[in-house]
Design an enzyme around this catalytic site. Sequence first.
Site, PDB file in Angstrom:
ATOM      1  N   GLU A   1      -1.395  -3.534  11.787  1.00 20.70           N
ATOM      2  CA  GLU A   1      -0.553  -3.233  10.630  1.00 20.70           C
ATOM      3  C   GLU A   1       0.868  -3.740  10.903  1.00 20.70           C
ATOM      4  O   GLU A   1       1.538  -4.268  10.032  1.00 20.70           O
ATOM      5  CB  GLU A   1      -0.532  -1.721  10.384  1.00 20.70           C
ATOM      6  CG  GLU A   1       0.067  -1.336   9.050  1.00 20.70           C
ATOM      7  CD  GLU A   1       0.250   0.169   8.923  1.00 20.70           C
ATOM      8  OE1 GLU A   1      -0.247   0.738   7.948  1.00 20.70           O
ATOM      9  OE2 GLU A   1       0.919   0.782   9.798  1.00 20.70           O
TER      10      GLU A   1
ATOM     11  N   CYS B   1       5.742   6.453   4.559  1.00 23.15           N
ATOM     12  CA  CYS B   1       4.557   5.694   4.134  1.00 23.15           C
ATOM     13  C   CYS B   1       4.032   6.176   2.789  1.00 23.15           C
ATOM     14  O   CYS B   1       3.160   5.534   2.200  1.00 23.15           O
ATOM     15  CB  CYS B   1       3.442   5.803   5.174  1.00 23.15           C
ATOM     16  SG  CYS B   1       3.889   5.079   6.757  1.00 23.15           S
TER      17      CYS B   1
ATOM     18  N   HIS C   1       2.948  -4.788   4.235  1.00 22.73           N
ATOM     19  CA  HIS C   1       2.824  -5.300   5.598  1.00 22.73           C
ATOM     20  C   HIS C   1       2.249  -6.715   5.612  1.00 22.73           C
ATOM     21  O   HIS C   1       1.539  -7.115   4.691  1.00 22.73           O
ATOM     22  CB  HIS C   1       1.879  -4.399   6.420  1.00 22.73           C
ATOM     23  CG  HIS C   1       2.356  -3.001   6.596  1.00 22.73           C
ATOM     24  ND1 HIS C   1       3.415  -2.675   7.409  1.00 22.73           N
ATOM     25  CD2 HIS C   1       1.937  -1.823   6.056  1.00 22.73           C
ATOM     26  CE1 HIS C   1       3.614  -1.363   7.368  1.00 22.73           C
ATOM     27  NE2 HIS C   1       2.744  -0.827   6.554  1.00 22.73           N
TER      28      HIS C   1
ATOM     29  N   HIS D   1       0.843  -1.189   0.000  1.00 23.89           N
ATOM     30  CA  HIS D   1       0.000   0.000   0.000  1.00 23.89           C
ATOM     31  C   HIS D   1       0.882   1.245   0.000  1.00 23.89           C
ATOM     32  O   HIS D   1       2.113   1.174   0.021  1.00 23.89           O
ATOM     33  CB  HIS D   1      -0.987   0.009   1.171  1.00 23.89           C
ATOM     34  CG  HIS D   1      -0.444   0.490   2.461  1.00 23.89           C
ATOM     35  ND1 HIS D   1      -1.166   1.231   3.350  1.00 23.89           N
ATOM     36  CD2 HIS D   1       0.782   0.311   3.020  1.00 23.89           C
ATOM     37  CE1 HIS D   1      -0.417   1.494   4.406  1.00 23.89           C
ATOM     38  NE2 HIS D   1       0.747   0.956   4.253  1.00 23.89           N
TER      39      HIS D   1
ATOM     40  N   HIS E   1       5.171   0.182  -0.287  1.00 22.69           N
ATOM     41  CA  HIS E   1       5.791  -0.691   0.711  1.00 22.69           C
ATOM     42  C   HIS E   1       4.677  -1.656   1.148  1.00 22.69           C
ATOM     43  O   HIS E   1       3.598  -1.637   0.551  1.00 22.69           O
ATOM     44  CB  HIS E   1       6.359   0.115   1.888  1.00 22.69           C
ATOM     45  CG  HIS E   1       5.319   0.771   2.735  1.00 22.69           C
ATOM     46  ND1 HIS E   1       4.687   1.925   2.336  1.00 22.69           N
ATOM     47  CD2 HIS E   1       4.761   0.448   3.936  1.00 22.69           C
ATOM     48  CE1 HIS E   1       3.813   2.285   3.259  1.00 22.69           C
ATOM     49  NE2 HIS E   1       3.833   1.405   4.234  1.00 22.69           N
TER      50      HIS E   1
ATOM     51  N   ASP F   1      -5.127 -10.379  -0.042  1.00 18.44           N
ATOM     52  CA  ASP F   1      -3.857 -11.071   0.160  1.00 18.44           C
ATOM     53  C   ASP F   1      -2.991 -11.033  -1.100  1.00 18.44           C
ATOM     54  O   ASP F   1      -3.443 -11.390  -2.191  1.00 18.44           O
ATOM     55  CB  ASP F   1      -4.123 -12.526   0.564  1.00 18.44           C
ATOM     56  CG  ASP F   1      -2.847 -13.212   1.002  1.00 18.44           C
ATOM     57  OD1 ASP F   1      -2.000 -12.546   1.631  1.00 18.44           O
ATOM     58  OD2 ASP F   1      -2.684 -14.405   0.701  1.00 18.44           O
ATOM     59  N   HIS F   2      -1.739 -10.598  -0.910  1.00 17.08           N
ATOM     60  CA  HIS F   2      -0.789 -10.466  -2.021  1.00 17.08           C
ATOM     61  C   HIS F   2      -1.306  -9.499  -3.077  1.00 17.08           C
ATOM     62  O   HIS F   2      -1.046  -9.666  -4.272  1.00 17.08           O
ATOM     63  CB  HIS F   2      -0.448 -11.832  -2.626  1.00 17.08           C
ATOM     64  CG  HIS F   2       0.485 -12.629  -1.757  1.00 17.08           C
ATOM     65  ND1 HIS F   2       0.081 -13.210  -0.589  1.00 17.08           N
ATOM     66  CD2 HIS F   2       1.814 -12.911  -1.865  1.00 17.08           C
ATOM     67  CE1 HIS F   2       1.102 -13.833  -0.028  1.00 17.08           C
ATOM     68  NE2 HIS F   2       2.165 -13.673  -0.777  1.00 17.08           N
TER      69      HIS F   2
END
Lengths: 139, 139, 139, 139, 139, 139
Positions: free
Chosen positions: F126, F33, F41, F14, F39, F79-80
């Site tokens: 997060e 960020c 998480h 994100h 980047h 996811d991913h």
Amino acid sequence: MVYITRKETFNAAHRLFKAEWTDEENLKVFGKCSNPNWHGHNYTLFVTVCGEVNPCNGFLVNLKTLSKIINKTVIEKMDHKNINLEVDFMKGKMASTENLAISIFEQLEEPITAIGANLYCVKLFETENNYVEYFGKAK
Amino acid sequence: MVYITRKETFNAAHRLFKAEWTDEENLKVFGKCSNPNWHGHNYTLFVTVCGEVNPCNGFLVNLKTLSKIINKTVIEKMDHKNINLEVDFMKGKMASTENLAISIFEQLEEPITAIGANLYCVKLFETENNYVEYFGKAK
Amino acid sequence: MVYITRKETFNAAHRLFKAEWTDEENLKVFGKCSNPNWHGHNYTLFVTVCGEVNPCNGFLVNLKTLSKIINKTVIEKMDHKNINLEVDFMKGKMASTENLAISIFEQLEEPITAIGANLYCVKLFETENNYVEYFGKAK
Amino acid sequence: MVYITRKETFNAAHRLFKAEWTDEENLKVFGKCSNPNWHGHNYTLFVTVCGEVNPCNGFLVNLKTLSKIINKTVIEKMDHKNINLEVDFMKGKMASTENLAISIFEQLEEPITAIGANLYCVKLFETENNYVEYFGKAK
Amino acid sequence: MVYITRKETFNAAHRLFKAEWTDEENLKVFGKCSNPNWHGHNYTLFVTVCGEVNPCNGFLVNLKTLSKIINKTVIEKMDHKNINLEVDFMKGKMASTENLAISIFEQLEEPITAIGANLYCVKLFETENNYVEYFGKAK
Amino acid sequence: MVYITRKETFNAAHRLFKAEWTDEENLKVFGKCSNPNWHGHNYTLFVTVCGEVNPCNGFLVNLKTLSKIINKTVIEKMDHKNINLEVDFMKGKMASTENLAISIFEQLEEPITAIGANLYCVKLFETENNYVEYFGKAK
């Protein structure tokens, strides 16, 4: 050969400092760890022993026996204690995690050998961000 | 209404005791926690604030700002310190986890209100086996 | 010989893919890890150094110095970055956890040797379910 | 040489006892672990394989393939099962953590070799306070 | 008002099933949790009590007293036991995490009230992936 | 009334930024960020539902059904993935943890109501150092 590990915990106060240095010198080398009024940690200790599995009971070592040895030899002497002032086997030593791991190993070696097992490693967490491992003089 | 929580840690020494009691009386009530030579912990602190999300930046509160407030108001005063002797806002109070959580809440309330958020809860772990939560006088 | 370990974390985006393959071929080999729009992880890094304890200060290595080296050499280059596009020492390499651990080891070897310690192991968690360990070319 | 580890979990019932002993004898040796009505655990299994990184895809081994092997060979046979009564590869063996780790290693060795990797270690947690590691007959 | 929480653990076997159903019917509703040969878990229990802090000792409740009550009332009855067959307060109930949390709450309510505290919440983890909270009949 | 919680995880990329701002302005407000190259998480999601226990099966809700709903409604979409570019229910919203928790709650509310349960809380980590809780519009 199998390796079995038991986790125990203790909470203690300590301070990093050299008596022959001034507070300023200690502060320079050890930072806030040298606070003359002490600070403390929840230490987490992992003791690993190795050996052959006893075919009779499926155990390398009875974990209750191992736990009793660790508690009698280490935890009862260190838990809720001041490491610098009250722990006999740390007298005259810097209370660093490195020295603690080595000294705990030396305390445990004889009683663990006496129950027919081999002490392989002492792993000691000072915080969740750093830990020390010691495998004895041979390694 | 959304709730956001920041985790911080500090390591400190403390002792549970009443100055007007003898060591024996303190030992009877507080057990090994009354050790006159101190002991210590890795404290883990969770600070929860609540409020509306700012539609402009998607934040309830900027976590860096929150972290700075917690560090300046609490962590720098407590980390690697002796809670009984050195923490100004604990003077004259029993250094129990209950009192620590209440006092940390009181320290944080004003600076967090000042950035437009509401302090909702302070949760403080003394060890992994016990923690205290305090939600302010209203709850 | 004692082993001391420091934990650090970084959050980064990455993608597993070969530029000379089509998206379909990449998908077949790397699955959802090949997503052309990237995905990311909270990486947890454990750096272990070994050596003798300095009798003067009880340290194998000053953990603050070790932490600074890891942060300057690795964390600042990787945290909140895109590993494929922005990390100089990963240029031209597949951004797998295996290659990351090897490359981080290679980055740390020289500065850690320069402070008189030996880099023993780099352990890198991509998620809580998988991690890679690398001990250098000798092992 | 690189080492990669995959974590899997299973929940199972077991009992430590020798059929040729009385319940009293079993109680004396195995304590409450010998309860004839069974008890159980959330087991956590770490499987470590080692080898060279494939320069083509940056992998030592595809973790999905490794996970499938562990699930088919171990987890499906043990999860939500009674280890003493239902796990074929534990028949006739004491269901100690030591024997479980050894037997799981033996189950995994062939299928992991078949995908071109080397099984290095099986690490099995019975609780968060104790675990066993087995590295095969050679170590 | 302050809330203090104590963590305890127990390991037990159980099975989800209705005696009046066939094994096939039980399998359909409860899946592998209905295995007639039992399975088990490492349960983690968090007991939260609330009340005012005693100004004399800084405690809401003495944690050793609370721990003793939890151990005598719950842990000794459940640890290394078969929940369906051996736990008196679960007789005739489905051994689901929901029912366990409710029943543990009911067991603890009276002895905790007897020491002048209020039982606020029982939180029970069956695995690290699921837990149940119960706050009593009023909530 | 009982509360049951299911934990799921997803890994995603994100970026925090406003399209109408320059990179410099975004950097000033969102810091690292806002990195234009993304980047990511490992997000950990806890979904809590509440209601009465079904006396027939001892369940508030079948956890497998709950897990399927969370996976189909949230995990498979996130996811991913790149949250800014690929997650339909985040389109046009700042990808902050606050907005993610609110949006995940809104996604889950209808399918969970449809199985006769009440969605009580979405808790989203997060990193291990910060998390957001959302309880719906009513709270």
